[in-house]
Structures are given as C-alpha cells and as structure tokens.
Scaffold this motif. Structure first.
Motif, PDB file in Angstrom:
ATOM      1  N   PRO A   1     -57.043   4.714  34.303  1.00  0.00           N
ATOM      2  CA  PRO A   1     -58.154   5.435  34.924  1.00  0.00           C
ATOM      3  C   PRO A   1     -58.848   4.573  35.978  1.00  0.00           C
ATOM      4  CG  PRO A   1     -58.717   4.813  32.676  1.00  0.00           C
ATOM      5  CD  PRO A   1     -57.272   4.491  32.875  1.00  0.00           C
ATOM      6  N   ILE A   2     -59.388   5.192  36.956  1.00  0.00           N
ATOM      7  CA  ILE A   2     -60.023   4.639  38.147  1.00  0.00           C
ATOM      8  C   ILE A   2     -58.953   4.157  39.127  1.00  0.00           C
ATOM      9  CG2 ILE A   2     -61.662   3.011  39.178  1.00  0.00           C
ATOM     10  CD1 ILE A   2     -63.174   3.054  36.550  1.00  0.00           C
ATOM     11  N   PHE A   3     -58.020   3.307  38.696  1.00  0.00           N
ATOM     12  CA  PHE A   3     -56.956   2.828  39.585  1.00  0.00           C
ATOM     13  C   PHE A   3     -56.039   3.969  40.009  1.00  0.00           C
ATOM     14  CE2 PHE A   3     -58.299  -0.998  37.402  1.00  0.00           C
ATOM     15  CZ  PHE A   3     -58.370  -1.916  38.436  1.00  0.00           C
ATOM     16  N   VAL A   4     -55.619   4.791  39.051  1.00  0.00           N
ATOM     17  CA  VAL A   4     -54.914   6.040  39.347  1.00  0.00           C
ATOM     18  C   VAL A   4     -55.974   7.119  39.104  1.00  0.00           C
ATOM     19  CG1 VAL A   4     -53.004   7.580  38.766  1.00  0.00           C
ATOM     20  CG2 VAL A   4     -52.683   5.098  38.640  1.00  0.00           C
ATOM     21  N   PRO A   5     -56.543   7.674  40.179  1.00  0.00           N
ATOM     22  CA  PRO A   5     -57.817   8.413  40.125  1.00  0.00           C
ATOM     23  C   PRO A   5     -57.748   9.818  39.530  1.00  0.00           C
ATOM     24  CG  PRO A   5     -56.941   8.445  42.340  1.00  0.00           C
ATOM     25  CD  PRO A   5     -56.018   7.577  41.539  1.00  0.00           C
TER      26      PRO A   5
ATOM     27  N   ARG B   1     -52.960   0.689  47.249  1.00  0.00           N
ATOM     28  CA  ARG B   1     -52.926  -0.749  47.483  1.00  0.00           C
ATOM     29  C   ARG B   1     -52.448  -1.525  46.261  1.00  0.00           C
ATOM     30  NH1 ARG B   1     -58.509  -2.888  49.493  1.00  0.00           N
ATOM     31  NH2 ARG B   1     -58.583  -4.025  47.555  1.00  0.00           N
ATOM     32  N   LEU B   2     -52.669  -0.996  45.075  1.00  0.00           N
ATOM     33  CA  LEU B   2     -52.323  -1.721  43.853  1.00  0.00           C
ATOM     34  C   LEU B   2     -51.053  -1.213  43.178  1.00  0.00           C
ATOM     35  CD1 LEU B   2     -55.856  -2.110  42.263  1.00  0.00           C
ATOM     36  CD2 LEU B   2     -54.529  -3.818  43.487  1.00  0.00           C
TER      37      LEU B   2
ATOM     38  N   TRP C   1     -60.382  -5.263  43.938  1.00  0.00           N
ATOM     39  CA  TRP C   1     -60.325  -3.819  44.166  1.00  0.00           C
ATOM     40  C   TRP C   1     -61.502  -3.136  43.476  1.00  0.00           C
ATOM     41  CZ3 TRP C   1     -60.176   0.742  41.645  1.00  0.00           C
ATOM     42  CH2 TRP C   1     -59.715   1.840  42.342  1.00  0.00           C
ATOM     43  N   LEU C   2     -61.786  -3.513  42.227  1.00  0.00           N
ATOM     44  CA  LEU C   2     -62.920  -2.924  41.503  1.00  0.00           C
ATOM     45  C   LEU C   2     -64.241  -3.262  42.189  1.00  0.00           C
ATOM     46  CD1 LEU C   2     -61.869  -3.498  37.787  1.00  0.00           C
ATOM     47  CD2 LEU C   2     -62.195  -1.286  38.915  1.00  0.00           C
TER      48      LEU C   2
END
Length: 195
Positions: free
Chosen positions: A144-148, A84-85, A70-71
């Motif tokens: 952070p980033i994953f949950v924007p 998605r995650l 994903w990253l």
C-alpha cells in the motif's frame, strides 16, 4: 517535513502523518511487504512512536534509502512517479492476476487521479466483469501507498459528486479514513501544482 526512520537488517519503520509504516525487505534487497502499523491521522508526529537516529543501515541500503526518500517526497506533497520504485518491489509471490492488476494500476492511474474497481478491471482484463476480483487483489496488496490502491474507489463515489465518503475499504479494513486522507492529500497537491 520531519520524519524518523529506524533501519534494521531487513526492515524499516517510518513515521508518517497516517501512522507508522513498516517496510520489510527480502535478503536480496527487494521490498516484500508494507504494513500500516497504527492507522491514525495526525498533523504532527508523536516523538515517542519511533526512536530517532543515528540510523543503522545494514545490508540493502540502496533499496531502503530509495523507499525512505520516496516516502519523504510523497508526504511532503511532491507529485512523484510511483513507477520509480518498480525495480525494488518483489511481486514474485503474487498470482499472475494480482501482478497484472497492480502493474496496471501503477502504469495507468496517475497521482491525484481516482478510478473505480470496474474501470481498473477493464484496464487490466478488458472487461468490467472482474471488478470483485480486482477489489480482492487490491485488498491483499502487500505494497500500500507504493502501489497506490487508495486511488481505486467504489463506483458510487462518482455518483455522489466525488464525495470523499463512500470510497470503499483500504488494506482489508472496513474503515476508510486512511484511504480518504491519501486521496485528499494527492488531490490537493495535484490541484496546487496545476499551471
């Protein structure tokens, strides 16, 4: 894009354009915490930041590999679904309010879009009066980033003709250069992909 990863039993370090990102996983394989180790913007990677492969993967390969994939996609500029995650993220230790705010952010604010804290408050609670509490929940966002949370900005952003300056803090930091970079990264990629 080239990236280096080091996988250990419950943690992963990922070298990105915004610095090293540390991912910690629970013993059950859920993503528990994301830490931006050294928030610096670069156009390339410093080879000595993270040792390169071969990578040792122990334990919960599926969650770790999915997060790393994903990253990779995110930093390559692919427009991806943050939901998605969701099955790999452990929000168990968060307050019900924080869970509501973070889940609303995931479901309602798309890639390349920005909203104000007041707007997210209204989406989460039905009222703009919780904007400060929403900001506090985002300040303590463990993903952070994953949950924007970078997509949520101060209201003044919209009165300044979407000036990237004045977006607000990021991850409890007064400095906003990583948040600014992430917003620009998404907005330029979203603009490039429009028909």
């Amino acid at each position: 894009m080239s990236s280096s990863k080091v996988l250990h039993s419950n943690s992963v370090s990922y070298r990105s354009p915004i610095g090293v990102i540390s991912l910690c996983f629970s013993h059950r394989g859920f993503l528990r915490e994301v830490t931006l180790m050294n928030q610096t913007i670069s156009t390339g990677f410093q080879e000595n930041q993270i040792s390169s492969g071969p990578f040792e993967i122990h334990g919960h390969e599926d969650a770790q590999c999915k997060c790393l994939e994903w990253l990779d996609e995110y930093f390559e500029g692919k427009i991806i679904d943050h939901n998605r995650l969701i099955d790999f993220i452990d929000m168990g230790d968060l307050s019900e309010f924080s869970k509501t705010v973070l889940k609303t952010l995931l479901k309602k604010v798309s890639y390349g879009q920005v909203i104000s804290y007041a707007m997210l408050s209204e989406l989460s609670t039905g009222s703009t009066s919780s904007a400060r509490a929403v900001g506090n929940a985002l300040r303590h966002n463990p993903f952070p980033i994953f949950v924007p949370c970078h997509r949520v900005v101060k209201s003044s952003y919209f009165t300044r003709s979407n000036s990237i300056k004045g977006v607000g803090g990021y991850c409890g930091q007064k400095s906003s250069f990583v948040k600014e970079w992430l917003i620009m990264h998404e907005s330029s990629n979203a603009a490039d992909k429009k028909p």
